[in-house]
Scaffold this motif. Structure first.
Motif, PDB file in Angstrom:
ATOM      1  N   SER A  83       2.336  16.572  -4.006  1.00  0.00           N
ATOM      2  CA  SER A  83       1.182  15.768  -4.426  1.00  0.00           C
ATOM      3  C   SER A  83       0.098  16.642  -5.051  1.00  0.00           C
ATOM      4  CB  SER A  83       0.602  15.008  -3.230  1.00  0.00           C
ATOM      5  OG  SER A  83       1.589  14.172  -2.676  1.00  0.00           O
ATOM      6  N   ALA A 115      -0.561  10.226   7.178  1.00  0.00           N
ATOM      7  CA  ALA A 115      -0.720  10.275   8.641  1.00  0.00           C
ATOM      8  C   ALA A 115       0.068   9.134   9.289  1.00  0.00           C
ATOM      9  CB  ALA A 115      -2.201  10.181   9.006  1.00  0.00           C
ATOM     10  N   GLU A 118      -3.799   5.241  13.874  1.00  0.00           N
ATOM     11  CA  GLU A 118      -2.728   6.162  13.467  1.00  0.00           C
ATOM     12  C   GLU A 118      -2.920   6.703  12.046  1.00  0.00           C
ATOM     13  OE1 GLU A 118      -1.101   1.957  12.976  1.00  0.00           O
ATOM     14  OE2 GLU A 118      -2.161   3.068  14.516  1.00  0.00           O
ATOM     15  N   ARG A 119      -3.850   6.095  11.308  1.00  0.00           N
ATOM     16  CA  ARG A 119      -4.190   6.616   9.976  1.00  0.00           C
ATOM     17  C   ARG A 119      -5.379   7.575  10.067  1.00  0.00           C
ATOM     18  NH1 ARG A 119      -2.257   3.924   5.619  1.00  0.00           N
ATOM     19  NH2 ARG A 119      -4.071   4.514   4.398  1.00  0.00           N
ATOM     20  N   GLY A 120      -5.784   7.924  11.273  1.00  0.00           N
ATOM     21  CA  GLY A 120      -6.936   8.799  11.451  1.00  0.00           C
ATOM     22  C   GLY A 120      -8.229   8.100  11.069  1.00  0.00           C
ATOM     23  N   GLY A 121      -8.241   6.757  11.210  1.00  0.00           N
ATOM     24  CA  GLY A 121      -9.438   5.980  10.872  1.00  0.00           C
ATOM     25  C   GLY A 121      -9.639   5.794   9.378  1.00  0.00           C
ATOM     26  N   ARG A 122      -8.619   6.113   8.599  1.00  0.00           N
ATOM     27  CA  ARG A 122      -8.762   6.006   7.132  1.00  0.00           C
ATOM     28  C   ARG A 122      -8.269   4.645   6.644  1.00  0.00           C
ATOM     29  NH1 ARG A 122      -6.827  11.462   7.853  1.00  0.00           N
ATOM     30  NH2 ARG A 122      -8.463  12.902   7.228  1.00  0.00           N
ATOM     31  N   ALA A 123      -8.981   4.124   5.650  1.00  0.00           N
ATOM     32  CA  ALA A 123      -8.667   2.769   5.165  1.00  0.00           C
ATOM     33  C   ALA A 123      -7.423   2.772   4.280  1.00  0.00           C
ATOM     34  CB  ALA A 123      -9.854   2.229   4.385  1.00  0.00           C
ATOM     35  N   LYS A 124      -6.717   1.626   4.301  1.00  0.00           N
ATOM     36  CA  LYS A 124      -5.586   1.453   3.385  1.00  0.00           C
ATOM     37  C   LYS A 124      -6.124   1.021   2.020  1.00  0.00           C
ATOM     38  CE  LYS A 124      -2.282  -0.095   6.864  1.00  0.00           C
ATOM     39  NZ  LYS A 124      -1.561  -1.245   7.428  1.00  0.00           N
ATOM     40  N   ARG A 125      -5.347   1.303   0.980  1.00  0.00           N
ATOM     41  CA  ARG A 125      -5.698   0.791  -0.353  1.00  0.00           C
ATOM     42  C   ARG A 125      -4.540  -0.099  -0.795  1.00  0.00           C
ATOM     43  NH1 ARG A 125      -7.319   4.704  -5.395  1.00  0.00           N
ATOM     44  NH2 ARG A 125      -7.365   3.147  -7.037  1.00  0.00           N
ATOM     45  N   GLY A 183      -4.445   8.889   4.733  1.00  0.00           N
ATOM     46  CA  GLY A 183      -4.143   7.836   5.701  1.00  0.00           C
ATOM     47  C   GLY A 183      -2.673   7.436   5.654  1.00  0.00           C
ATOM     48  N   ASP A 184      -2.134   7.264   4.439  1.00  0.00           N
ATOM     49  CA  ASP A 184      -0.717   6.897   4.298  1.00  0.00           C
ATOM     50  C   ASP A 184       0.196   7.964   4.888  1.00  0.00           C
ATOM     51  OD1 ASP A 184      -1.362   4.548   3.058  1.00  0.00           O
ATOM     52  OD2 ASP A 184      -1.067   5.285   1.021  1.00  0.00           O
ATOM     53  N   TYR A 223       0.867  -1.178   0.000  1.00  0.00           N
ATOM     54  CA  TYR A 223       0.000   0.000   0.000  1.00  0.00           C
ATOM     55  C   TYR A 223       0.904   1.229   0.000  1.00  0.00           C
ATOM     56  CZ  TYR A 223       0.858   0.325   5.055  1.00  0.00           C
ATOM     57  OH  TYR A 223       1.449   0.434   6.280  1.00  0.00           O
ATOM     58  N   GLY A 224       0.316   2.420  -0.121  1.00  0.00           N
ATOM     59  CA  GLY A 224       1.089   3.640  -0.362  1.00  0.00           C
ATOM     60  C   GLY A 224       2.362   3.776   0.455  1.00  0.00           C
ATOM     61  N   THR A 225       2.234   3.721   1.796  1.00  0.00           N
ATOM     62  CA  THR A 225       3.392   3.942   2.654  1.00  0.00           C
ATOM     63  C   THR A 225       4.462   2.882   2.444  1.00  0.00           C
ATOM     64  OG1 THR A 225       1.938   4.927   4.292  1.00  0.00           O
ATOM     65  CG2 THR A 225       4.086   4.219   5.071  1.00  0.00           C
ATOM     66  N   ILE A 228       3.986  10.979  -2.348  1.00  0.00           N
ATOM     67  CA  ILE A 228       2.865  10.028  -2.306  1.00  0.00           C
ATOM     68  C   ILE A 228       1.894  10.293  -3.468  1.00  0.00           C
ATOM     69  CG2 ILE A 228       1.391  11.394  -0.750  1.00  0.00           C
ATOM     70  CD1 ILE A 228       1.899   7.694  -0.236  1.00  0.00           C
ATOM     71  N   ARG A 260       6.260   3.332  -0.915  1.00  0.00           N
ATOM     72  CA  ARG A 260       7.170   4.482  -0.854  1.00  0.00           C
ATOM     73  C   ARG A 260       8.446   4.117  -0.106  1.00  0.00           C
ATOM     74  NH1 ARG A 260       7.960   9.517  -0.001  1.00  0.00           N
ATOM     75  NH2 ARG A 260       8.215   9.228   2.238  1.00  0.00           N
ATOM     76  N   GLN A 295       5.431  16.855   1.074  1.00  0.00           N
ATOM     77  CA  GLN A 295       4.616  15.800   0.461  1.00  0.00           C
ATOM     78  C   GLN A 295       3.295  16.380  -0.070  1.00  0.00           C
ATOM     79  OE1 GLN A 295       4.964  12.466  -0.084  1.00  0.00           O
ATOM     80  NE2 GLN A 295       7.079  12.512   0.586  1.00  0.00           N
ATOM     81  N   GLU A 313      -8.729   9.512   0.630  1.00  0.00           N
ATOM     82  CA  GLU A 313      -8.651   8.750   1.885  1.00  0.00           C
ATOM     83  C   GLU A 313      -7.347   7.949   2.004  1.00  0.00           C
ATOM     84  OE1 GLU A 313     -12.173   7.294   3.570  1.00  0.00           O
ATOM     85  OE2 GLU A 313     -11.252   5.487   4.334  1.00  0.00           O
TER      86      GLU A 313
END
Lengths: 115, 231
Positions: B61, B34, A71-78, B31-32, A27-29, A45, A32, B57, B27
Motif C-alpha cells: 500500500s 485492523a 476491533e477497528r481501533g475506533g476508526r470509522a468505516k468508509r 481500520g480495515d 467497504y475496504g475489507t 488494500i 477485498r 499489505q 483512517e
C-alpha cells in the motif's frame, strides 16, 4: 470517438461489480474479501483504495463515513456505492464485451494449445 | 490472574502506514487492516503469518501511495535519505581511486556548529509562535493529523518556515564570523587553530542550508496534508 475516460479498466470493472454485489455493506475489507473469494485475486488494500478514489473522481462511485468499532481501533468505516453514472458505465462495458465475444469460441483453440 | 494483553496489530507497520498514507485514506485503511487482521487473519493463521500478512499489505500500500503522492510523507522520507546518501558519496568516496574514506565524513559532523545554528533558531521560532506550536509541528510531521484544525496546521507551517529561515540566517552569521576571523588574522592564517575555526564557521553555513531544506520540505508536507483534509 470515445475517449479513454469512457472505458473501464479491468480492475475498475471488478471493483464496481463487487460494490454492486455487496450493496450497502461495501467497504475496504468486505470488497477485498469478495474479490478474493470469487476470483482468488489478492489485492492490497492500498491498490483498492487508489482505484476507489479514481472511480470517485470520475463520478462512478460515492462514499460516506460509517460507524467505528473496537476491533477497528475506533476508526470509522468508509462505505462506497455505485452511482447511476457508474451503473450506466458498467452496462455499456458489458454490452461492448458481449458484442466483441459474439460468435467467438475459444474452446477449440484452447484444446489445441493443451495438446 | 490472566495478564495476557489483547491482540494488537503490528505497531511498527501501523506507524509506517500512519506516516506514509495521505490523511484522506489513512483512517479507513488502518481500520480495515485492523479489522481483517484481528478478526480473520490472526485467528486463522497465527501471529507470524499474521505479521507477514500485515507487513505485506502495509508495504504494498505504501509503495502505491509513494508514487501517487508526490509531496507526501514518503517523498519527504526519501528526499532526506537521498540527500544524506549524496552527501556521504560526495564526501566519503575518493573518486581518483574509487575507495571509501569515511574519516573524511567526520569533519562534517561538528556538534558546536550544529548547536550554533540549531539552538538559536529553535529559540527564535519558539518566541515567534509558542511552545505548543513547536510540539505540534513535530507531531504533525511524524504522525497522523486527522483531528487537527486548519488553523493549527497553518500555525505549524509558520513555525517550520520561521525555523528553517532562522537556521539559514544563523548559518550565514556563522560564515560571516569565519570571514571576520580571516580578515583579522591575515598574518597568522597558517595557524592550525585559526584554520579550524574558519572551517567550523563554513560548516555552520552548510548546516544552515541543510536544515532550511529539511524544514522547507516538512512545511510542504504539512500543506499537502492540509489539502488532503479539505477533500
Amino acid at each position: 470517438m470515445a475517449n479513454k475516460e469512457s472505458y473501464l479498466g479491468e480492475f475498475e470493472h471488478i471493483v464496481l461489480l463487487s460494490l454492486i454485489r455487496l450493496g450497502d455493506n461495501a467497504y475496504g475489507t468486505s470488497i477485498r474479501q469478495v474479490i478474493e473469494e470469487r476470483i482468488h485475486r489478492d489485492v492490497s488494500i492500498g491498490a483498492l483504495y487508489a482505484t476507489l478514489e479514481r472511480l470517485e473522481k470520475k463520478g462512478l462511485v460515492n462514499s460516506r463515513i460509517g460507524e467505528s468499532t473496537a476491533e477497528r481501533g475506533g476508526r470509522a468505516k468508509r462505505y462506497f456505492h455505485v452511482t447511476a453514472v457508474g451503473k450506466r458505465m458498467l452496462q455499456d462495458t458489458r454490452n461492448s464485451l458481449e458484442i466483441m465475444w459474439e460468435g467467438l469460441n475459444l474452446r477449440s483453440f484452447l484444446t489445441v494449445l493443451d495438446k | 490472574m490472566n495478564s495476557s494483553k489483547p491482540p494488537q496489530v503490528p505497531r511498527f507497520a501501523e506507524k509506517l502506514l500512519s506516516f506514509g498514507l495521505p490523511a484522506r485514506v489513512r483512517e479507513p485503511i488502518l481500520g480495515d487492516l485492523a479489522e481483517e487482521y484481528l478478526l480473520d487473519i490472526l485467528p486463522q493463521q497465527g501471529i507470524w503469518k499474521g505479521h507477514y500478512w500485515y507487513y505485506k499489505q502495509a508495504i504494498r500500500s505504501l509503495c502505491i501511495y509513494a508514487w501517487r503522492e508526490e509531496d507526501g510523507a514518503m517523498a519527504f522520507f526519501w528526499s532526506i535519505v537521498s540527500f544524506v546518501c549524496v552527501i556521504v558519496i560526495v564526501v566519503g568516496v575518493d573518486f581518483s581511486t574509487f575507495t571509501t574514506k569515511l574519516s573524511a565524513l567526520t569533519w562534517l559532523l561538528d556538534l558546536r556548529s550544529f548547536g550554533f545554528v540549531l539552538i538559536p533558531a529553535l529559540g527564535f521560532a519558539w518566541a515567534a509562535t509558542s511552545k505548543n506550536t513547536l510540539l505540534l509541528s513535530f507531531k504533525l510531521v511524524f504522525s497522523e493529523p486527522t483531528d487537527i484544525s486548519q488553523e493549527q496546521v497553518q500555525e505549524a507551517c509558520r513555525f517550520l518556515r520561521i525555523f528553517g529561515n532562522t537556521c539559514l540566517v544563523m548559518g550565514g552569521i556563522g560564515a560571516l564570523l569565519g570571514a571576520m576571523v580571516v580578515l583579522q588574522n591575515l598574518a597568522s592564517l597558517t595557524t592550525p587553530s585559526k584554520l579550524e575555526s574558519i572551517s567550523l564557521a563554513v560548516i555552520a553555513f552548510f548546516y544552515g542550508i541543510c536544515l532550511k531544506l529539511l524544514f522547507y520540505t516538512a512545511e510542504h508536507k504539512l500543506r499537502h496534508s492540509e489539502m488532503d483534509n479539505d477533500l
